[in-house]
Design a protein around this motif. Structure first.
Motif, PDB file in Angstrom:
ATOM      1  N   TRP A  45     -33.429 -77.870 -52.415  1.00 22.30           N
ATOM      2  CA  TRP A  45     -34.860 -78.121 -52.424  1.00 22.30           C
ATOM      3  C   TRP A  45     -35.261 -78.451 -53.868  1.00 22.30           C
ATOM      4  N   CYS A  46     -36.280 -79.279 -53.997  1.00 27.68           N
ATOM      5  CA  CYS A  46     -36.767 -79.500 -55.359  1.00 27.68           C
ATOM      6  C   CYS A  46     -38.280 -79.632 -55.346  1.00 27.68           C
ATOM      7  N   ALA A  47     -38.866 -79.334 -56.495  1.00 28.40           N
ATOM      8  CA  ALA A  47     -40.324 -79.460 -56.634  1.00 28.40           C
ATOM      9  C   ALA A  47     -40.628 -80.709 -57.436  1.00 28.40           C
ATOM     10  N   VAL A  85     -27.893 -90.394 -47.873  1.00 29.80           N
ATOM     11  CA  VAL A  85     -28.450 -91.750 -47.688  1.00 29.80           C
ATOM     12  C   VAL A  85     -29.245 -92.228 -48.910  1.00 29.80           C
ATOM     13  N   HIS A  86     -29.371 -91.357 -49.879  1.00 27.89           N
ATOM     14  CA  HIS A  86     -30.164 -91.683 -51.072  1.00 27.89           C
ATOM     15  C   HIS A  86     -29.526 -92.861 -51.819  1.00 27.89           C
ATOM     16  N   PRO A  87     -30.307 -93.913 -52.129  1.00 25.81           N
ATOM     17  CA  PRO A  87     -29.720 -95.076 -52.810  1.00 25.81           C
ATOM     18  C   PRO A  87     -29.086 -94.729 -54.161  1.00 25.81           C
ATOM     19  N   ASP A  90     -25.525 -88.935 -54.783  1.00 28.38           N
ATOM     20  CA  ASP A  90     -25.779 -87.489 -54.837  1.00 28.38           C
ATOM     21  C   ASP A  90     -26.415 -87.047 -56.157  1.00 28.38           C
ATOM     22  N   LEU A  91     -26.885 -88.023 -56.936  1.00 26.15           N
ATOM     23  CA  LEU A  91     -27.653 -87.661 -58.136  1.00 26.15           C
ATOM     24  C   LEU A  91     -28.880 -86.853 -57.763  1.00 26.15           C
ATOM     25  N   VAL A  92     -29.381 -87.124 -56.566  1.00 27.60           N
ATOM     26  CA  VAL A  92     -30.592 -86.424 -56.125  1.00 27.60           C
ATOM     27  C   VAL A  92     -30.361 -84.907 -56.070  1.00 27.60           C
ATOM     28  N   LEU A  93     -29.101 -84.501 -55.879  1.00 32.58           N
ATOM     29  CA  LEU A  93     -28.815 -83.060 -55.813  1.00 32.58           C
ATOM     30  C   LEU A  93     -29.052 -82.362 -57.146  1.00 32.58           C
ATOM     31  N   LEU A  94     -29.007 -83.142 -58.235  1.00 39.35           N
ATOM     32  CA  LEU A  94     -29.254 -82.527 -59.547  1.00 39.35           C
ATOM     33  C   LEU A  94     -30.635 -81.892 -59.606  1.00 39.35           C
ATOM     34  N   ALA A  95     -31.514 -82.360 -58.713  1.00 42.39           N
ATOM     35  CA  ALA A  95     -32.881 -81.848 -58.703  1.00 42.39           C
ATOM     36  C   ALA A  95     -32.970 -80.458 -58.065  1.00 42.39           C
ATOM     37  N   VAL A 102     -39.630 -84.900 -63.725  1.00 43.99           N
ATOM     38  CA  VAL A 102     -39.191 -85.889 -64.725  1.00 43.99           C
ATOM     39  C   VAL A 102     -38.080 -86.763 -64.139  1.00 43.99           C
ATOM     40  N   LEU A 103     -37.116 -86.137 -63.452  1.00 46.02           N
ATOM     41  CA  LEU A 103     -36.028 -86.925 -62.850  1.00 46.02           C
ATOM     42  C   LEU A 103     -36.622 -87.931 -61.862  1.00 46.02           C
ATOM     43  N   PHE A 104     -37.522 -87.442 -61.046  1.00 44.18           N
ATOM     44  CA  PHE A 104     -38.113 -88.290 -60.005  1.00 44.18           C
ATOM     45  C   PHE A 104     -38.835 -89.487 -60.623  1.00 44.18           C
ATOM     46  N   LYS A 119     -41.828 -87.411 -45.645  1.00 41.97           N
ATOM     47  CA  LYS A 119     -40.820 -87.025 -44.652  1.00 41.97           C
ATOM     48  C   LYS A 119     -39.985 -85.836 -45.143  1.00 41.97           C
ATOM     49  N   LEU A 120     -39.752 -85.814 -46.454  1.00 37.56           N
ATOM     50  CA  LEU A 120     -38.884 -84.771 -47.003  1.00 37.56           C
ATOM     51  C   LEU A 120     -39.649 -83.508 -47.375  1.00 37.56           C
ATOM     52  N   ARG A 121     -40.953 -83.623 -47.348  1.00 36.96           N
ATOM     53  CA  ARG A 121     -41.774 -82.524 -47.849  1.00 36.96           C
ATOM     54  C   ARG A 121     -41.759 -81.318 -46.914  1.00 36.96           C
TER      55      ARG A 121
HETATM   56  C1  HEM Z   1     -36.488 -85.916 -55.340  1.00 37.05           C
HETATM   57  C2  HEM Z   1     -36.440 -86.775 -54.329  1.00 37.05           C
HETATM   58  C3  HEM Z   1     -35.948 -88.192 -54.444  1.00 37.05           C
HETATM   59  C4  HEM Z   1     -36.298 -89.160 -53.545  1.00 37.05           C
HETATM   60  C5  HEM Z   1     -37.202 -88.995 -52.368  1.00 37.05           C
HETATM   61  C6  HEM Z   1     -35.630 -90.365 -53.963  1.00 37.05           C
HETATM   62  C7  HEM Z   1     -35.718 -91.573 -53.313  1.00 37.05           C
HETATM   63  C8  HEM Z   1     -35.199 -92.763 -53.732  1.00 37.05           C
HETATM   64  C9  HEM Z   1     -35.454 -94.061 -53.167  1.00 37.05           C
HETATM   65  C10 HEM Z   1     -36.355 -94.325 -51.983  1.00 37.05           C
HETATM   66  C11 HEM Z   1     -34.773 -94.968 -53.876  1.00 37.05           C
HETATM   67  C12 HEM Z   1     -34.749 -96.505 -53.687  1.00 37.05           C
HETATM   68  C13 HEM Z   1     -35.746 -97.065 -54.685  1.00 37.05           C
HETATM   69  C14 HEM Z   1     -35.716 -98.565 -54.841  1.00 37.05           C
HETATM   70  O1  HEM Z   1     -35.185 -99.256 -53.973  1.00 37.05           O
HETATM   71  O2  HEM Z   1     -36.208 -99.071 -55.883  1.00 37.05           O
HETATM   72  C15 HEM Z   1     -34.056 -94.257 -54.894  1.00 37.05           C
HETATM   73  C16 HEM Z   1     -33.255 -94.849 -55.814  1.00 37.05           C
HETATM   74  C17 HEM Z   1     -32.626 -94.168 -56.811  1.00 37.05           C
HETATM   75  N1  HEM Z   1     -32.690 -92.818 -57.082  1.00 37.05           N
HETATM   76 FE1  HEM Z   1     -33.785 -91.484 -56.066  1.00 37.05          FE
HETATM   77  N2  HEM Z   1     -34.888 -90.113 -55.073  1.00 37.05           N
HETATM   78  C18 HEM Z   1     -35.062 -88.800 -55.409  1.00 37.05           C
HETATM   79  C19 HEM Z   1     -34.516 -88.139 -56.488  1.00 37.05           C
HETATM   80  C20 HEM Z   1     -33.670 -88.715 -57.387  1.00 37.05           C
HETATM   81  C21 HEM Z   1     -33.087 -88.047 -58.509  1.00 37.05           C
HETATM   82  C22 HEM Z   1     -33.314 -86.587 -58.851  1.00 37.05           C
HETATM   83  C23 HEM Z   1     -32.304 -88.954 -59.175  1.00 37.05           C
HETATM   84  C24 HEM Z   1     -31.488 -88.808 -60.408  1.00 37.05           C
HETATM   85  C25 HEM Z   1     -31.162 -87.715 -60.996  1.00 37.05           C
HETATM   86  C26 HEM Z   1     -32.411 -90.206 -58.459  1.00 37.05           C
HETATM   87  C27 HEM Z   1     -31.755 -91.365 -58.806  1.00 37.05           C
HETATM   88  C28 HEM Z   1     -31.933 -92.580 -58.192  1.00 37.05           C
HETATM   89  C29 HEM Z   1     -31.345 -93.809 -58.651  1.00 37.05           C
HETATM   90  C30 HEM Z   1     -30.419 -93.979 -59.844  1.00 37.05           C
HETATM   91  C31 HEM Z   1     -31.784 -94.811 -57.789  1.00 37.05           C
HETATM   92  C32 HEM Z   1     -31.522 -96.306 -57.885  1.00 37.05           C
HETATM   93  C33 HEM Z   1     -32.703 -96.862 -58.685  1.00 37.05           C
HETATM   94  C34 HEM Z   1     -32.761 -98.374 -58.797  1.00 37.05           C
HETATM   95  O3  HEM Z   1     -32.331 -99.085 -57.877  1.00 37.05           O
HETATM   96  O4  HEM Z   1     -33.316 -98.841 -59.810  1.00 37.05           O
HETATM   97  N3  HEM Z   1     -33.247 -90.017 -57.390  1.00 37.05           N
HETATM   98  N4  HEM Z   1     -34.345 -92.918 -54.790  1.00 37.05           N
END
Ligand code: HEM
Length: 561
Positions: A45-47, A85-87, A90-95, A102-104, A119-121
């Protein structure tokens, strides 16, 4: 200890799998300790700050004004299943388990659709859970993002990955293995020849670190998440753990550059080490990790030997990678924490721990074991150390000049306001204006100059436009106050350093491939000028190095408290 919560979502069973957000009230109040329990790949979970989610109060589900101006509260997302499925992979797990605002904000230059956030809230953080150093009120960062994305689109460049980085990666990997092979084969030749190959291996290792693993772990090496993962693994190939690096660099240094949490510093001074979930995450480990050996923040207590730190710093820089490989990696993997940062998100998984130990064993066998076997124990060890010294020196030289240098600012979080003339904060937040070692505030100076420019008119300045408001603690403005570029615009140095020469652009856009920085540098600089935000550049690495040594000398004398 993780406590069960009334909804049962955080019970033992809840820890094993993620919560189905559709069955959890989005109004559910979540405490900081509850959030901290969901800090593992199996339950993440993350805030995020509600304005980071880009939501109105109605969308937040609060109905009424919470006094936050649409941006004061925090919402909680369950990203456990989303990780696959996060684009960004698994970087999202760092949160997980943290305030991930800040990461977001920083990893999504094009933003994230609200529908995904909704959806994730799964709930809302209890009031007052976090007191952040940062303000997100200004449109400075969103303007920067849209202009930078626009520039890349205009030039037909991909945000992540480029031909340049891929060709370079092949060259660096071949260089590393070729040097290593020649170091092995030099057993019947003079030691000097093998030592030179070992140095060459160390230099290639440093460049792999800054050019391949750095972009890979930031999700910037390629569009495909698996390619980024493999690029990130090159850190393990050169002997250090990519997981530890992610924790220190991405969770500590990047979001909270040059910021020091004074409460934690005070506690440390008294020998108090409280529970991880009670610690403030907003502190940059890079500025205090070398303390007490080196004094890199003006608020650290000076000792007599710091007077000489500018002399012994280059020697310490050289042993930096040895300390990481032999001490820090093991400490973080076994304790699952790095100073104040929870490392469970990586080392809480059995697979990751297995990967850590296997990669350590394998890399040590070809970097240390085989040379010792072929050259004899003493020579083999000597060659290993020579390689590391070359690697450490190069890395530290290119990295430290970006944040520890004359003119750079330092931030501090304090419990009860700042109390001195320069740092009176008018909004009651527990943050102080980032100031230089000499106590001045570059942001104020820059804004005064910008006001004068506007009043004078000319020079491309639209005098009918007022200077846009940017709080001194605006996240993006803090990055510009705490980072320094060198050789800006230089294609060669940008490639050589893996984008470290464009540190301001890198901090603002960590997920953008470093080969793009020369294309966006002028956009960032002119936007800073327009908004009255500092943008410090040194003409070359040598000038920056000289200023860094001079800065260490002043800090070592304890001039400013
Ligand atoms: C906290 C909830 C998060 C959600 C809901 C989320 C959602 C998304 C979505 C929808 C995209 C596609 C965006 C696009 O097409 O431009 C994306 C891309 C990405 N996310 Fe996240 N993300 C989250 C957290 C994170 C975190 C914590 C990181 C890194 C530590 C991260 C790294 C990335 C990267 C590197 C991309 C590719 C960005 C790009 O194409 O320029 N995300 N994320």
């Amino acid at each position: 200890m993780c406590k069960p919560n009334p909804s049962g979502a955080n019970s033992d069973a809840g820890m094993k799998k993620s919560v189905d957000p559709s069955v959890v009230s989005k109004k559910r109040i979540i405490t900081r300790s509850e959030l901290a329990c969901h800090n593992q790949p199996s339950s993440a979970w993350c805030a995020i700050h509600s304005s980071a989610g880009g939501m109105t109060k109605k969308e937040k589900g609060e109905g009424e004004d919470d006094g936050s101006g649409g941006g004061g509260g925090y919402i909680v997302l369950d990203v456990t299943n989303f990780a696959s499925v996060h684009p960004g992979g698994d970087l999202v797990l760092l949160a997980a388990g943290k305030d991930a605002s800040v990461l977001f904000e920083t990893y999504h230059p094009r933003g994230v659709p609200r529908s995904i956030v909704e959806k994730l809230r799964i709930g809302t953080m209890e009031d007052g859970s976090f007191t952040s150093f940062y303000s997100w009120e200004s449109d400075f960062y969103s303007t920067l993002k849209s202009r930078v994305v626009g520039r890349l689109e205009e030039r037909g460049l991909s945000r992540r990955g480029s031909l340049g980085i891929q060709v370079k990666a092949i060259f660096l990997l071949v260089g590393f293995w070729y040097s290593l092979l020649n170091m092995y084969l030099g057993m019947n030749r003079a030691f000097l020849a093998s030592a030179l190959w070992s140095m060459s291996m160390g230099i290639f290792a440093a460049l792999i670190g800054t050019n391949i693993q750095h972009d890979g772990n930031h999700g910037a090496f390629a569009r495909a998440k698996y390619v980024n993962k493999v690029a990130g693994w090159t850190m393990d190939m050169i002997g250090a753990s990519a997981f530890t690096w992610e924790i220190q660099h991405m969770l500590g240094h990047h979001p909270y550059t040059n910021v020091l949490d004074m409460v934690e510093e005070e506690r440390k001074g008294m020998g108090v080490d409280c529970k991880l979930e009670e610690k403030d995450q907003e502190s940059d480990p890079d500025v205090f990790s070398s303390f007490p050996l080196m004094r890199m923040h003006p608020l650290h207590v000076p000792s007599w030997y710091h007077r000489y730190q500018h002399m012994y710093a280059p020697v310490l820089f050289a042993v930096m990678t040895l300390a990481k490989v032999f001490q820090q990696d093991f400490e973080v993997a076994t304790s699952r924490r790095l100073y104040h940062i929870d490392a469970n998100v990586r080392y809480g998984s059995g697979w990751n721990v297995a990967r850590f130990w296997i990669m350590k064993l394998v890399s040590m066998s070809y970097m240390l074991g085989l040379p010792m076997y072929l050259h004899g124990p003493a020579r083999g060890l000597g060659l290993f150390v020579i390689g590391h010294l070359a690697c450490g020196e190069l890395l530290a030289t290119m990295f430290i000049v970006n944040h520890v240098i004359e003119g750079v600012s330092y931030g501090r979080k304090v419990p009860n306001g700042c109390g001195d003339r320069n740092n009176d904060n008018d909004d009651g937040k527990k943050v102080c204006k980032p100031t230089t070692m000499m106590g001045d505030t570059p942001m104020e100076r820059t804004r005064e100059m910008a006001h004068e420019r506007i009043a004078r008119g000319g020079g491309g300045v639209d005098e009918t436009k007022a200077l846009p408001s940017v709080p001194f603690n605006d996240w993006a403005a803090v990055q510009c106050q705490t980072s320094v570029n060198w050789a800006p615009g230089s294609w060669f140095w940008n490639h050589f350093s893996g984008g470290l020469s464009h540190q301001i652009e890198h901090h603002l856009f960590p997920s953008i491939c470093h080969t793009n920085y020369v294309h966006i540098q002028d956009v960032v600089e002119s936007t800073c000028m327009e908004y009255g935000v500092p943008y410090q550049s040194e003409p070359s690495l040598w000038v920056a190095y000289g200023k860094m040594i001079n800065h260490l000398k002043c800090l070592g004398r304890g001039k400013i408290e």
